[in-house]
Design a protein around this motif. Structure first.
Motif, short mmCIF file in Angstrom:
data_model
loop_
_atom_site.label_atom_id
_atom_site.label_comp_id
_atom_site.label_asym_id
_atom_site.label_seq_id
_atom_site.Cartn_x
_atom_site.Cartn_y
_atom_site.Cartn_z
N ASP A 360 0.81 -1.22 0.00
CA ASP A 360 0.00 0.00 0.00
C ASP A 360 0.84 1.27 0.00
O ASP A 360 0.31 2.38 0.10
N GLY A 361 2.16 1.13 -0.08
CA GLY A 361 3.01 2.31 -0.19
C GLY A 361 3.68 2.74 1.09
O GLY A 361 4.18 3.87 1.18
N ASN A 362 3.73 1.86 2.11
CA ASN A 362 4.36 2.22 3.39
C ASN A 362 5.38 1.17 3.85
O ASN A 362 5.65 1.04 5.04
N ALA A 363 5.95 0.45 2.91
CA ALA A 363 6.84 -0.66 3.26
C ALA A 363 8.13 -0.22 3.94
O ALA A 363 8.60 -0.86 4.87
N GLY A 364 8.72 0.87 3.45
CA GLY A 364 10.00 1.32 4.00
C GLY A 364 9.96 1.58 5.49
O GLY A 364 10.83 1.12 6.25
N GLU A 365 8.93 2.31 5.93
CA GLU A 365 8.79 2.62 7.36
C GLU A 365 8.54 1.34 8.17
O GLU A 365 9.07 1.18 9.28
N LYS A 366 7.74 0.43 7.61
CA LYS A 366 7.48 -0.83 8.30
C LYS A 366 8.76 -1.63 8.49
O LYS A 366 9.03 -2.19 9.56
N ILE A 367 9.58 -1.69 7.44
CA ILE A 367 10.82 -2.45 7.49
C ILE A 367 11.76 -1.88 8.55
O ILE A 367 12.35 -2.63 9.35
N ALA A 368 11.92 -0.57 8.58
CA ALA A 368 12.81 0.05 9.56
C ALA A 368 12.36 -0.23 10.98
O ALA A 368 13.18 -0.54 11.86
N GLU A 369 11.07 -0.12 11.24
CA GLU A 369 10.56 -0.34 12.60
C GLU A 369 10.75 -1.79 13.02
O GLU A 369 11.12 -2.07 14.18
N ILE A 370 10.55 -2.72 12.11
CA ILE A 370 10.78 -4.13 12.42
C ILE A 370 12.26 -4.37 12.75
O ILE A 370 12.59 -5.05 13.73
N LEU A 371 13.15 -3.81 11.95
CA LEU A 371 14.58 -3.99 12.18
C LEU A 371 15.04 -3.41 13.51
O LEU A 371 16.00 -3.88 14.12
N ALA A 372 14.33 -2.38 13.97
CA ALA A 372 14.71 -1.73 15.23
C ALA A 372 14.20 -2.48 16.45
O ALA A 372 14.75 -2.33 17.55
N THR A 373 13.17 -3.30 16.29
CA THR A 373 12.50 -3.89 17.45
C THR A 373 12.53 -5.42 17.51
O THR A 373 12.43 -5.99 18.59
N VAL A 374 12.66 -6.09 16.38
CA VAL A 374 12.59 -7.55 16.36
C VAL A 374 13.84 -8.15 17.00
O VAL A 374 14.91 -7.55 16.97
N GLU A 375 13.69 -9.34 17.58
CA GLU A 375 14.85 -10.06 18.09
C GLU A 375 15.67 -10.57 16.90
O GLU A 375 15.16 -11.24 16.01
#
Length: 384
Positions: A360-375
């Motif tokens: 839907d056009g918001n992948a970049g922000e999603k990817i960064a947040e996952i990389l910052a928080t996921v184990e």
């Protein structure tokens, strides 16, 4: 401390596939971007993508020259081997907390091997999809080497899980290239002159009344027929007698045959309706696509970005075999008549409704947040 995220860009199309995620990683308060440019992304004959990357303000941590001349299966294997050796040293020196490998180009497995063998958590972007050629094997091999999977569709997510990956490590973020497509939907008309901005070679087109875009790469499992394949498309586009902006092929096995076919046709036939480019800034390329009447060839952009833009696509041959597609795509064989007729229909049809198949056009922000928080882990076991 900030997590150090090392992203390896190895080719022209990989940059548009990850650009918005690079921006989001760079701007995230808990992440540090380590950008490595390698392979054909450094070479002028394939569009020198590194120039656009530097122009966009991304600091480059390392450059890796690894491409061997020849454009055949043997040089593909040797290029990948060189990539493993060079990237191993890069990762050893950078000491990243995670490495990102992008999609499925043949050389991307070098990133996966160099990282996973050194116990560095490996993140794979755009796994789980289906196509033909060597990409099919490399994509799923990357999946099995990776520890975290950021996929683009629900279908891809289910396929990665079926490959034995833990469901909570397989996340549908959408494709960052759709983020760029979303950004340019406010440009219904092209706001620059492609001929003046990018030069290129070929006819001086009267493009403002309408044009098509052509982008056709060799298929690695059919590399010996690459010249024959491109000649069918060249003849069809010339016979169409409609302005066409044509882009140079990727550095896959067979690209020498594709390039030779283009050069031979250009010299002997001197088509008055075709102009050739090596590369463009990703946003400019999408603006060019969005204002065109159709995309012809076998680029994954036809199935990804063009699905969001609703642009008619004539997809030629087997390179995108079984990849998920929206209603904007028409599949044809390597046949001049079939290509010509499908393109005429595409010109008459006009645009389709926009599809969110690839995000839907918001992948970049999603990817960064996952990389910052996921184990972040580097050890796993198949789930069945």
């Amino acid at each position: 401390m900030k997590r150090k995220i090392c992203v390896v860009v190895t080719a022209r199309p990989s940059y548009s596939r990850i650009k918005t995620a690079l921006t989001a990683i760079k701007n995230h308060p808990d992440l540090e971007l380590q950008l490595v440019i390698a392979g054909s992304a450094l070479l002028d004959r394939y569009g020198n993508a590194v120039d656009f990357i530097e122009k966009d303000g991304f600091p480059i941590a390392a450059k890796v020259f690894m491409v061997l001349e020849g454009e055949n299966p043997t040089t593909m294997a040797k290029t990948t081997g060189l990539g493993v050796m060079e990237l191993t040293n890069v990762f050893y020196n950078l000491q990243p907390d995670a490495v990102i490998t992008i999609a499925d180009r043949f050389e991307t497995i070098a990133t996966s091997i160099a990282a996973s063998y050194q116990n560095i958590p490996l993140v794979h972007i755009q796994g789980g999809e289906v196509t033909g050629s060597i990409d099919e094997k490399v994509r799923h091999a990357n999946t099995k080497l990776a520890d975290l999977h950021l996929v683009c569709t629900n279908d891809a997510r289910e396929r990665v899980i079926k490959l034995g990956e833990e469901p909570d490590k397989v996340i549908n973020t959408g494709c960052p290239s759709i983020d760029l497509a979303k950004q340019i939907t406010d440009y219904p008309y092209l706001d620059f002159d492609p001929l003046k901005r990018y030069g290129g070679v070929g006819a001086n087109l009267d493009w403002e009344k309408g044009y098509i875009v052509v982008m056709q790469h060799p298929v690695t499992t059919e590399y010996k027929e690459s010249k024959q394949h491109i000649m069918e498309t060249l003849r069809a586009v010339k016979k169409l007698n409609y302005p066409a902006f044509w882009f140079w092929p990727n550095v896959d096995a067979g690209s020498d045959g594709t390039s030779n076919g283009i050069r031979t046709f250009r010299e002997l036939e001197q088509p008055k309706n075709i102009h050739f480019f090596k590369n463009m800034d990703p946003l400019d390329f999408l603006k060019l696509l969005n204002s065109s009447k159709a995309l012809i060839g076998n680029s994954s952009a036809g199935l990804r970005e063009c699905s969001y833009l609703g642009l008619p696509v004539v997809n030629i041959g087997n390179r995108q075999n079984r990849r998920s597609r929206a209603q904007n795509v028409t599949d044809v064989a390597y046949n001049q008549k079939a290509i010509l007729e499908a393109t005429k229909i595409a010109l008459e049809t006009g645009k389709f409704e926009s599809s969110n198949l690839y995000g839907d056009g918001n992948a970049g922000e999603k990817i960064a947040e996952i990389l910052a928080t996921v184990e972040l882990t580097y050890s796993k076991t198949i789930t069945y």
